[in-house]
Design an enzyme around this catalytic site. Sequence first.
Site, short mmCIF file in Angstrom:
data_model
loop_
_atom_site.label_atom_id
_atom_site.label_comp_id
_atom_site.label_asym_id
_atom_site.label_seq_id
_atom_site.Cartn_x
_atom_site.Cartn_y
_atom_site.Cartn_z
N ARG A 104 -20.59 5.00 20.58
CA ARG A 104 -19.76 5.14 22.00
C ARG A 104 -20.22 7.13 21.44
O ARG A 104 -20.01 7.50 20.51
CB ARG A 104 -18.52 5.47 21.30
CG ARG A 104 -17.61 5.60 22.77
CD ARG A 104 -16.29 5.28 22.09
NE ARG A 104 -16.03 3.73 22.51
CZ ARG A 104 -15.64 3.13 23.65
NH1 ARG A 104 -15.63 4.02 24.47
NH2 ARG A 104 -15.64 1.82 23.82
N THR A 108 -18.19 12.42 25.16
CA THR A 108 -18.16 11.80 26.49
C THR A 108 -17.21 10.08 26.59
O THR A 108 -16.94 9.96 27.13
CB THR A 108 -19.46 10.70 27.92
OG1 THR A 108 -20.05 10.39 26.38
CG2 THR A 108 -20.30 11.85 27.22
N ASP A 200 -11.14 -5.06 11.75
CA ASP A 200 -13.35 -4.65 12.31
C ASP A 200 -13.65 -5.95 11.63
O ASP A 200 -14.06 -6.57 10.52
CB ASP A 200 -13.31 -3.89 12.04
CG ASP A 200 -14.53 -3.37 12.24
OD1 ASP A 200 -15.41 -3.84 12.53
OD2 ASP A 200 -15.03 -2.10 13.19
N ASP A 203 -17.27 -5.19 9.64
CA ASP A 203 -16.50 -4.82 8.76
C ASP A 203 -16.88 -6.02 7.67
O ASP A 203 -17.10 -6.11 6.66
CB ASP A 203 -15.58 -3.93 8.50
CG ASP A 203 -16.05 -2.31 8.47
OD1 ASP A 203 -16.56 -2.10 8.38
OD2 ASP A 203 -14.90 -1.65 8.40
#
Length: 209
Positions: A104, A108, A200, A203
């Site tokens: 990401r 933006t 996550d 992870d």
Amino acid sequence: MSKVFEMDHPLIQHKLSFIRDKETGAKEFRELVKEISMLLAYEVTRDLPLEEIEIETPICKTKTKVLAGRKVAIIPILRAGLGMVDGFLNLLPAAKVGHIGLYRDPETLEPVEYYCKLPSDVPERDLIVVDPMLATGGSANAAIKFIKDRGATSIRLVCLIGCPEGIAAVQKTHPDVDIYIASIDEKLNDHAYIVPGLGDAGDRLFGTK
Ligand code: URA
């Protein structure tokens, strides 16, 4: 509008409970993700077309059925999608595997492709995009767009856990992509984690934090 299939097989639900548990370590988590992926692969391939062939058993000639139609490719979204690949390959050993990596952009907030290596005959294959968590839908939407840009026409999305927000986002952007999911959880929290979810997934698969 695409279809959403929630895969509520008892074995899938049982194994999901253990990957949700925060006490489950990386080794067991990986094994369970692989097992759940194998069960999902079984469900996701339910409608693959068959054709009749003739073979000879030790007793007699007979007509029997084998897979027909398009070949399959598995496309994990890096990195957590990698955890689902072996389970799929166990049931679909002839499938090719393409990889797509996204991050990401911090300014933006748009997903940016940093890696994409797909089989050269992607337009002729049934593609199964795998990613354990369907949270905002941003990565799935971007990954599906990138592979459509390379000519893909037949795409399914397979996730372990999703939420209404992510499902709606993918259905809106890619109404031609059916979604297969082991559990549709309650919601996203303010940090874009699925609640209750499993934390996550990358992870937990790779023991990072
Ligand atoms: N990605 C994850 O790994 N977990 C979530 O809950 C949401 C996105």
